[in-house]
Motif scaffolding. Structure first.
Motif, PDB file in Angstrom:
ATOM      1  N   LEU A   1       0.825  -1.208   0.000  1.00  0.00           N
ATOM      2  CA  LEU A   1       0.000   0.000   0.000  1.00  0.00           C
ATOM      3  C   LEU A   1       0.858   1.256   0.000  1.00  0.00           C
ATOM      4  O   LEU A   1       0.580   2.219  -0.707  1.00  0.00           O
ATOM      5  CB  LEU A   1      -0.902   0.001   1.233  1.00  0.00           C
ATOM      6  N   LYS A   2       1.913   1.225   0.801  1.00  0.00           N
ATOM      7  CA  LYS A   2       2.707   2.442   0.962  1.00  0.00           C
ATOM      8  C   LYS A   2       3.595   2.715  -0.246  1.00  0.00           C
ATOM      9  O   LYS A   2       3.889   3.871  -0.546  1.00  0.00           O
ATOM     10  CB  LYS A   2       3.573   2.336   2.212  1.00  0.00           C
ATOM     11  N   ALA A   3       4.063   1.651  -0.893  1.00  0.00           N
ATOM     12  CA  ALA A   3       4.979   1.859  -2.011  1.00  0.00           C
ATOM     13  C   ALA A   3       4.229   1.940  -3.330  1.00  0.00           C
ATOM     14  O   ALA A   3       4.829   2.159  -4.369  1.00  0.00           O
ATOM     15  CB  ALA A   3       6.007   0.734  -2.057  1.00  0.00           C
ATOM     16  N   GLY A   4       2.925   1.735  -3.274  1.00  0.00           N
ATOM     17  CA  GLY A   4       2.169   1.821  -4.517  1.00  0.00           C
ATOM     18  C   GLY A   4       2.439   0.671  -5.461  1.00  0.00           C
ATOM     19  O   GLY A   4       2.497   0.844  -6.676  1.00  0.00           O
ATOM     20  N   ILE A   5       2.637  -0.525  -4.896  1.00  0.00           N
ATOM     21  CA  ILE A   5       2.819  -1.731  -5.726  1.00  0.00           C
ATOM     22  C   ILE A   5       1.446  -2.174  -6.241  1.00  0.00           C
ATOM     23  O   ILE A   5       0.438  -1.937  -5.585  1.00  0.00           O
ATOM     24  CB  ILE A   5       3.419  -2.872  -4.868  1.00  0.00           C
ATOM     25  N   TRP A   6       1.411  -2.815  -7.376  1.00  0.00           N
ATOM     26  CA  TRP A   6       0.150  -3.367  -7.870  1.00  0.00           C
ATOM     27  C   TRP A   6      -0.403  -4.326  -6.840  1.00  0.00           C
ATOM     28  O   TRP A   6       0.361  -5.092  -6.296  1.00  0.00           O
ATOM     29  CB  TRP A   6       0.404  -4.115  -9.185  1.00  0.00           C
ATOM     30  N   PRO A   7      -1.675  -4.337  -6.455  1.00  0.00           N
ATOM     31  CA  PRO A   7      -2.807  -3.616  -7.044  1.00  0.00           C
ATOM     32  C   PRO A   7      -3.124  -2.297  -6.341  1.00  0.00           C
ATOM     33  O   PRO A   7      -4.206  -1.801  -6.524  1.00  0.00           O
ATOM     34  CB  PRO A   7      -3.938  -4.595  -6.843  1.00  0.00           C
ATOM     35  N   ALA A   8      -2.194  -1.784  -5.559  1.00  0.00           N
ATOM     36  CA  ALA A   8      -2.481  -0.518  -4.884  1.00  0.00           C
ATOM     37  C   ALA A   8      -1.701   0.617  -5.522  1.00  0.00           C
ATOM     38  O   ALA A   8      -1.309   1.568  -4.873  1.00  0.00           O
ATOM     39  CB  ALA A   8      -2.147  -0.628  -3.399  1.00  0.00           C
ATOM     40  N   ALA A  24       4.780  -9.304  -7.123  1.00  0.00           N
ATOM     41  CA  ALA A  24       5.879  -8.616  -7.790  1.00  0.00           C
ATOM     42  C   ALA A  24       5.812  -8.866  -9.290  1.00  0.00           C
ATOM     43  O   ALA A  24       5.941  -7.934 -10.105  1.00  0.00           O
ATOM     44  CB  ALA A  24       7.205  -9.090  -7.219  1.00  0.00           C
ATOM     45  N   GLY A  25       5.585 -10.127  -9.647  1.00  0.00           N
ATOM     46  CA  GLY A  25       5.530 -10.464 -11.068  1.00  0.00           C
ATOM     47  C   GLY A  25       4.406  -9.709 -11.752  1.00  0.00           C
ATOM     48  O   GLY A  25       4.582  -9.127 -12.838  1.00  0.00           O
ATOM     49  N   ALA A  26       3.243  -9.692 -11.105  1.00  0.00           N
ATOM     50  CA  ALA A  26       2.112  -8.988 -11.696  1.00  0.00           C
ATOM     51  C   ALA A  26       2.433  -7.512 -11.865  1.00  0.00           C
ATOM     52  O   ALA A  26       2.117  -6.910 -12.897  1.00  0.00           O
ATOM     53  CB  ALA A  26       0.888  -9.163 -10.801  1.00  0.00           C
ATOM     54  N   SER A  27       3.094  -6.938 -10.837  1.00  0.00           N
ATOM     55  CA  SER A  27       3.463  -5.522 -10.928  1.00  0.00           C
ATOM     56  C   SER A  27       4.370  -5.282 -12.125  1.00  0.00           C
ATOM     57  O   SER A  27       4.163  -4.339 -12.906  1.00  0.00           O
ATOM     58  CB  SER A  27       4.210  -5.079  -9.666  1.00  0.00           C
ATOM     59  N   ILE A  28       5.371  -6.127 -12.247  1.00  0.00           N
ATOM     60  CA  ILE A  28       6.360  -5.918 -13.318  1.00  0.00           C
ATOM     61  C   ILE A  28       5.679  -6.023 -14.678  1.00  0.00           C
ATOM     62  O   ILE A  28       5.849  -5.159 -15.547  1.00  0.00           O
ATOM     63  CB  ILE A  28       7.496  -6.951 -13.184  1.00  0.00           C
ATOM     64  N   ALA A  33       5.444   6.811 -13.405  1.00  0.00           N
ATOM     65  CA  ALA A  33       4.759   5.941 -12.449  1.00  0.00           C
ATOM     66  C   ALA A  33       4.982   4.482 -12.809  1.00  0.00           C
ATOM     67  O   ALA A  33       5.292   3.649 -11.959  1.00  0.00           O
ATOM     68  CB  ALA A  33       3.272   6.257 -12.427  1.00  0.00           C
ATOM     69  N   TRP A  34       4.858   4.182 -14.095  1.00  0.00           N
ATOM     70  CA  TRP A  34       5.034   2.768 -14.501  1.00  0.00           C
ATOM     71  C   TRP A  34       6.478   2.345 -14.307  1.00  0.00           C
ATOM     72  O   TRP A  34       6.750   1.208 -13.913  1.00  0.00           O
ATOM     73  CB  TRP A  34       4.588   2.563 -15.946  1.00  0.00           C
ATOM     74  N   SER A  74      10.271  -1.086  -8.483  1.00  0.00           N
ATOM     75  CA  SER A  74      10.011  -1.598  -7.144  1.00  0.00           C
ATOM     76  C   SER A  74       9.509  -3.023  -7.210  1.00  0.00           C
ATOM     77  O   SER A  74       9.699  -3.813  -6.263  1.00  0.00           O
ATOM     78  CB  SER A  74       9.037  -0.691  -6.395  1.00  0.00           C
ATOM     79  N   GLY A  75       8.860  -3.402  -8.317  1.00  0.00           N
ATOM     80  CA  GLY A  75       8.467  -4.788  -8.502  1.00  0.00           C
ATOM     81  C   GLY A  75       9.656  -5.716  -8.381  1.00  0.00           C
ATOM     82  O   GLY A  75       9.585  -6.766  -7.733  1.00  0.00           O
ATOM     83  N   TRP A  76      10.802  -5.328  -8.956  1.00  0.00           N
ATOM     84  CA  TRP A  76      11.991  -6.176  -8.895  1.00  0.00           C
ATOM     85  C   TRP A  76      12.514  -6.294  -7.468  1.00  0.00           C
ATOM     86  O   TRP A  76      12.927  -7.378  -7.041  1.00  0.00           O
ATOM     87  CB  TRP A  76      13.084  -5.657  -9.825  1.00  0.00           C
ATOM     88  N   VAL A  77      12.478  -5.190  -6.774  1.00  0.00           N
ATOM     89  CA  VAL A  77      12.956  -5.239  -5.373  1.00  0.00           C
ATOM     90  C   VAL A  77      12.086  -6.189  -4.562  1.00  0.00           C
ATOM     91  O   VAL A  77      12.580  -7.049  -3.824  1.00  0.00           O
ATOM     92  CB  VAL A  77      12.949  -3.837  -4.751  1.00  0.00           C
ATOM     93  N   ILE A  78      10.781  -6.060  -4.739  1.00  0.00           N
ATOM     94  CA  ILE A  78       9.852  -6.922  -4.014  1.00  0.00           C
ATOM     95  C   ILE A  78      10.086  -8.377  -4.399  1.00  0.00           C
ATOM     96  O   ILE A  78      10.066  -9.292  -3.555  1.00  0.00           O
ATOM     97  CB  ILE A  78       8.396  -6.528  -4.362  1.00  0.00           C
TER      98      ILE A  78
END
Lengths: 408, 311, 102, 483
Positions: free
Chosen positions: A195-202, A254-258, A276-277, A283-287
């Motif tokens: 939620l805080k980092a704005g990862i998918w789905p937030a 993470a995969g979905a975000s990427i 944004a993307w 950040s997806g990779w970090v996660i």
């Protein structure tokens, strides 16, 4: 550690100095307060040793410390703030006076997060940073635009939920040390970070904020992402816990975000959104690496320290892109993801309203009856019953009887 | 001897039942005016009960305040209500079985508790008897009120002042008198007022040794003032401004001043024994004045003011 | 049955009657009367039980308490009655209204 | 010159406002000056009292020189000190606020009433005599009713009437309990009662009567029916002091009685209280969330916050003194935060001319200081660190989780969630575009700063826990409870 230690005092000065400067009267006495605010932090960065300091009276005993891992993040933060300060100097007319306080509060919160040595302190500073960043998002604009407001409000909602999740995780870990690595704890922390980092789905708040961001706030938006990722590392006992399921869930997110970020990136997005993307992609990779660390603790123990330079590098890249970014297009073409969130929020609350009013009961009695009942409950509900003098005083008598009955 | 005890017991029983019956009647009567009249009668019966319970001080207070002044206050308030409110049908009595059951349970439980108390208990009478000599008065009730537990009385005077402040902030001045008073009332007032003042003075003086004291005297004095007000004497025009306010605070102010002075000796409200009697008399005179004027002002129901005073 | 017990039971009866009336009646004057009756019940209990001394003189402390209580009650009653008149003017009836404005 | 350690601060705390009230009453022109000066002197007196307590321990004073049981004893320990300090802190802000709030006619009544109320509260917190407590309770109640009705208007008068009836019912019931205890144990002094008390039907009845009466005055669910109307319809400074101080006064008496007399007897009672507290949290928060009027929202929030105080009771037997420390802390921080909220709400109402939350946006945007006060106080109400509310809730949660009361812990957390929702319902409106543009009214600076200073104090409380706990320990008010 002793408080008389000059280095310990330096640590507190790093946090306290921007807080002090946040008071307008103090700030006015200093020229170039933006630069001065990060001066102690810069000094700390240049000191080549690790140390810490604890104050027993603060929040039931909290402390700050500095070590090699924190140095990476601290350096990133200092870089961001230095860039922001420079940018602010370059375009003074875009920064209204009221912004400075939020700006410095956010800085203090960030520095505190980086150096907090325990979770209570971290949580407190994170709260400070979160809410003042919310203020910054809104006041950073010379003219608060509808899109900015929408992004900020979505951010606020995420922030509240994330803080609550973190708070509960804090309780779990504080009172049940053996439960520290429970799956519930892992998932709560991860949820909060998402939620805080704005990862998918937030991702919607980040997306909406970037879309309306000025060049300056585009730089600032890197900050919550970096700090949220840092929180993930601070709160998860990575390398000492082996939880395949949680790790897999994180990997999937993470995969979905990427994938999502990559897909949207190549889809000729609105100009401001590209950043944004990109941020989501990185950040997806970090996660993802954290997810791997959860599945393979040994791997993490071996290579895990690399994550800090990785985060720093991600931040630098994002900053570079943000600096090179042209000013935003007119914000009239606001997207719909924030609206979608708003709608979901309203839907959820009204759903819970209905649940509370005994919706299941209504369902059985048929739709017509349900309507009647619902109307009835709304018009003459429990409040009416409870505030009726007669019922209330009858309850009073009953309570007295109950007290006398239950004693002994 | 046997017969006398039996008779007294019968009297007690009848009085008790009479009290309960009157209470029921006054609470359930359809006509509010009747209810108020019954309440006054109830107060008088209560005074009788106090006498039976060897509490003459309380009986005097009840007769003057409980029945007399409260009755007058109730009447005055009733007169100010819209007329159709005065004999309103009672609330419907259906569906209160739970409440009735609960209250029966409460009453039964409390009855059991009272029954379980020991037959005889000295309370604090021994302590009072031991210390009465150094209290400055001979009436134990006055000793408790103004010496042993004088602090309670100080706060209680403040309660009166509070109520008056509340009434003044809420009350509405009635501009015109409804009708001229008849000759009977005028004569009655002329006859009663000096008598009441005399009675008040006696009660105040007697309080040191016999039943009576500041509250009873104040209430009787207030009754006299209420009578005068009813008879159309323009007391509210005479007593205004600082003079009125000084009279209202005479009791509390004396008390607080005394408390402050005794505090200099490091003990709140500790009177030097040799002066206790005089100090208590001083307190009682001031308190009587204040109580009388306060009660009368409460009856009046608004802040009397001179013409030049602002609203 | 002795006097103290008899009168304290009457006191409890008055308290319960007053409480019942306070709860069921809507008219404010009745509620105020009910409060007064309740108070009388409490005072009766206080004084009746003070009679249980071995000596003919009763315990004086409850007497003083009751005199204090009577004065407090009359003060509260005066305030309540004034408030009632004002409420009656606003509501057009001497009852509490359950709806607020708007 | 008397050395300051010998100044009878405790008695002065009561006498000073009484004398000042009389002065105000006789010369209304001096009212404001007297009020402000008295408030400052009271602050000094509380400071002196704290210093005295710290040096000499427990404060005991036999009024009139008559030792208990014949006389009345004043009694002060750490808990009393906390309540006195709370009164003075909130009182300072209310005094500052009321200076500009009331017009001349209202001020004439307000100042003496306010000073009498202060005296009554101080007397209440220093009394160890259950009959004396009855009188102070009546004083507090009547003063509060008169203050609620001060500005008139239909809502306020109805609220005041309901409040008056409830408070009279509560005190009469309490008095009946006092009568039973006196006639059973021959004393009304708390210390002596604690020595003499045993397990008998009288004590059960006394708990039933006094407990119900005090809980009614404290507005514990489901006896909160009188609270929202009275607290929401009163003038702003009065709402603040009702929610911040008055509810706490009756809770304080209940807590005292519980600690001294009833705790060893009432295992199941504690559970019942905890249950009602939990329901109060959920119900109050939910109702607060549903309100469309700002002051009603804040009033229902008080219902919820009272619930937190009662949740502690079932946990106390095992958790001991630290838990009560938490409860006291919660009381203190709630008092400061809630007073700040009501004062801020009063400013918004005054500015906008209404308190409909949906249309408050403009007022909120034009009054940054008041909005900041509301938000900061909200942080404390939510229990987010580093506020004072956090420390209190933390200690409660800690005990609940340690003892396995998961349900209570969950309720507390959900209460926090709902609290954040209703706070942001208001603060969030700060940033939406306003449609209506009411003619602005200027708000005096004192009124805005009174709210903000209180709110800041409620946040700063988060840093002072060790000192406050040390002061609370004087006289060991929660004694013997430690495992």
């Amino acid at each position: 550690m002793m408080n008389s230690d000059p280095y310990g005092a330096l640590l507190w000065i790093v946090v306290g100095w921007p807080l002090l400067l946040a008071i307008p009267a103090v700030r006015r006495c200093l020229p170039m307060a933006d630069y001065f605010a990060i001066l102690p932090a810069l000094l700390l960065l240049l000191l080549p040793m690790d140390f810490s300091s604890t104050l027993s009276w603060l929040l039931l005993g909290t402390g700050v410390s500095i070590d090699g891992e924190r140095r990476w993040i601290l350096a990133t933060v200092v870089l961001i703030w230095a860039l922001v300060a420079m940018k602010r100097r370059a375009t003074p007319h875009t920064t209204p006076h009221g912004q400075n306080t939020f700006y410095l509060l956010t800085l203090a919160g960030t520095l505190g997060m980086v150096m907090a040595s325990d979770r209570v302190g971290f949580f407190s500073f994170a709260t400070l940073m979160g809410y003042s960043f919310y203020g910054l998002l809104l006041w950073g604009q010379s003219k608060p635009l509808e899109a900015v407001r929408r992004g900020a409000r979505s951010y606020l909602i995420c922030l509240i939920i994330a803080d609550l999740l973190l708070f509960e995780a804090l309780l779990l870990s504080a009172f049940n040390p053996q439960m520290e690595v429970s799956r519930l704890y892992l998932l709560m922390v991860c949820g909060a970070v998402v939620l805080k980092a704005g990862i998918w789905p937030a991702h919607f708040w980040l997306n909406a904020s970037y879309r309306a961001a000025s060049p300056l706030s585009a730089l600032l938006l890197v900050l919550p992402v970096v700090m949220a990722l840092f929180a993930l590392l601070r709160w998860l006992p990575l390398g000492h816990v082996d939880d395949g399921v949680a790790g897999l869930l994180i990997l999937i997110t993470a995969g979905a975000s990427i994938l999502y970020a990559g897909w949207r990136f190549v889809q000729r997005p609105v100009q401001g959104e590209r950043l944004a993307w990109l941020s989501l992609f990185a950040s997806g990779w970090v996660i993802a690496s954290v997810g791997v660390g959860l599945i393979e603790p040994l791997w993490w123990l071996q290579y895990g320290t690399l994550i800090y330079p990785l985060i720093a590098a991600v931040a630098v890249i994002l900053l570079m892109v943000a600096l090179l970014r042209p000013p935003p297009a007119s914000p009239s073409q606001s997207g719909d993801s924030a609206l979608w969130m708003g709608r979901m929020w309203i839907g959820c609350s009204s759903l819970s309203c209905k649940l509370f009013a005994g919706y299941s009961l209504c369902y059985k009695a048929g739709l017509q009856r349900a309507k009647q009942l619902q109307n009835g409950l709304e018009r003459r509900d429990l409040i009416g019953l409870l505030s009726n003098w007669r019922n209330a005083t009858t309850l009073f008598v009953l309570l007295g009887i109950a007290l006398a009955w239950l004693v002994n | 001897m046997e017969k006398v005890t039996l008779l007294i017991m019968l009297f007690d029983l009848l009085l008790g039942l009479g009290l309960l019956w009157l209470a029921w009647q006054l609470l359930e009567s359809r006509n509010l005016f009747k209810a108020v009249v019954l309440f006054v009668a109830f107060g008088l019966l209560m005074a009788l009960a106090w006498v039976r319970l060897d509490a003459p001080d309380v009986a005097l207070a009840e007769a003057a305040i409980g029945a007399g002044l409260t009755g007058a206050l109730l009447m005055a308030a009733l007169a100010k209500l819209p007329s159709r409110d005065k004999s309103e049908p009672l609330a419907d009595e259906k569906g209160h079985w739970l409440l009735r059951l609960a209250l029966l349970l409460v009453a039964a439980g409390l009855g059991y508790v009272v029954h379980s108390l020991p037959e005889s208990a000295p309370g604090l009478s021994a302590e009072i008897a031991n210390n009465l000599a150094s209290s400055g008065v001979n009436n134990p009730v006055t000793a408790v009120l103004l010496n042993f537990r004088g602090y309670d009385t100080l706060l209680e005077l403040m309660v009166l002042m509070l109520a008056l402040l509340g009434v003044w902030s809420l009350g509405i001045e009635r501009s015109t008198r409804e009708e001229p008073v008849g000759p009977v009332l005028t004569t009655l007032v002329q006859f009663l007022t000096p008598l009441l003042i005399l009675v008040a003075a006696y009660l105040l003086w007697a309080g040191a040794d016999a039943p009576g004291g500041a509250f009873q005297a104040g209430a009787v004095l207030a009754a006299a003032m209420v009578l005068l007000l009813l008879a159309g004497w323009p007391l509210q025009g005479l007593l205004t401004g600082v003079a009125l306010r000084l009279m209202l605070v005479a009791g509390p102010a004396t008390f607080v001043a005394l408390a402050g002075l005794t505090l200099l000796d490091a003990q709140l409200l500790a009177y030097p024994p040799q002066h206790a009697g005089k100090l208590i008399l001083l307190l009682e005179v001031a308190a009587t004045l204040s109580i009388a004027v306060t009660l009368a002002a409460l009856f009046l129901g608004y802040r009397p003011r001179t013409n030049k005073e602002p609203g | 049955m002795n006097t103290a017990l008899l009168y304290s039971l009457v006191g409890i009866g008055l308290f319960s009657l007053g409480l019942y009336a306070l709860i069921v009646h809507a008219h404010l004057l009745r509620k105020i009367l009910a409060i007064n009756v309740m108070g009388s019940g409490v005072f009766l209990l206080l004084i009746a039980l003070a009679k249980r001394t071995a000596t003919p003189l009763p315990d004086a402390v409850p007497h003083a308490m009751v005199i204090t209580g009577i004065v407090v009650t009359v003060a509260a009653t005066a305030l309540a009655l004034t408030l009632m008149v004002r409420v009656a003017m606003e509501n057009h009836r001497a009852e509490l209204s359950d709806q607020s404005q708007e | 010159m008397v050395p300051s350690s010998e100044i009878p601060w405790g008695a002065l705390l009561i006498l000073l406002p009484l004398a000042a009230a009389i002065l105000c009453f006789v010369w209304p022109k001096l009212a404001v000056v007297t009020g402000v000066v008295t408030m400052l002197l009271l602050t000094l007196a509380v400071g002196g009292f704290a210093w005295q307590l710290q040096r000499e321990g427990l404060y005991q004073h036999a009024v009139g020189g008559w030792e208990t049981p014949l006389g009345i004893g004043l009694y002060g320990d750490g808990l009393s000190l906390l309540m006195l300090a709370m009164t003075v802190l909130v009182g300072l802000a209310i005094t500052l606020y009321a200076r500009s709030y009331f017009n001349q006619k209202q001020a004439r009544v307000f100042w003496p009433l306010w000073l009498l109320l202060l005296a009554a509260l101080n007397a209440l917190f220093l009394s160890a005599d259950i009959f004396n407590l009855y009188i102070t309770l009546e004083m507090v109640g009547l003063a509060a009713v008169a203050l609620v009705a001060l500005k008139g208007g239909r809502d306020a008068l109805n609220g005041a009437m309901r409040y008056l009836l409830a408070t009279l019912l509560g005190s009469l019931t309490y008095l009946l309990g006092v009568a039973l205890l006196y006639h059973s144990y021959g004393t009304v002094d708390l210390v002596l009662l604690a020595e003499r008390i045993d397990n008998s039907p009288v004590v059960w009845a006394a708990l039933g009567l006094m407990g119900a009466g005090l809980l009614l005055k404290t507005a514990l669910f489901p006896l909160h029916f009188w609270l929202p109307a009275a607290h929401a319809s009163a003038p702003a400074p009065i709402s603040a002091l009702l929610s911040a101080l008055l509810v706490k006064a009756s809770f304080y008496i209940f807590l005292r009685l519980w600690l001294v007399l009833f705790a060893p007897l009432g295992g199941d009672v504690a559970l019942l209280l905890g249950l009602l507290g939990a329901v109060a949290i959920l119900w109050g928060s939910w109702q607060a969330l549903r309100q469309t009027r700002l002051k009603l929202l804040v009033a229902y929030s008080t219902v919820a916050q009272i619930g937190y105080l009662f949740v502690a009771f079932p946990l106390a037997a095992a958790a001991g003194a630290m838990l009560w420390n938490g409860v006291s802390y919660l009381m203190l921080s709630h008092a400061l935060a809630k007073a700040a909220m009501f004062l801020a709400a009063g400013n918004l109402l005054l500015f906008g001319g209404h308190d409909r939350i949906a249309e408050l946006d403009r007022a909120v945007q034009r009054l940054p200081i008041s909005t900041a006060a509301f938000a900061l106080a909200g942080v404390s109400i939510m229990g987010v660190p580093p506020s004072g509310g956090f420390i209190g809730k933390w200690l409660l949660l800690e005990a609940a989780i340690e003892q396995g009361y998961w349900l209570l812990a969950a309720v507390m957390v959900v209460g926090g969630l709902l609290a954040s929702a209703y706070i942001f319902k208001v603060v969030g409106y700060a940033f939406t575009r306003s449609t209506a543009t009411p003619e602005p009214q200027s708000i005096p600076m004192g009124m805005e700063w009174a709210a903000l200073l209180l709110a800041i104090a409620s946040i700063l409380l988060g840093f002072t826990a060790p000192w406050v706990f040390a002061l609370l320990g004087i006289g060991d008010p929660f004694g013997g409870g430690a495992p």
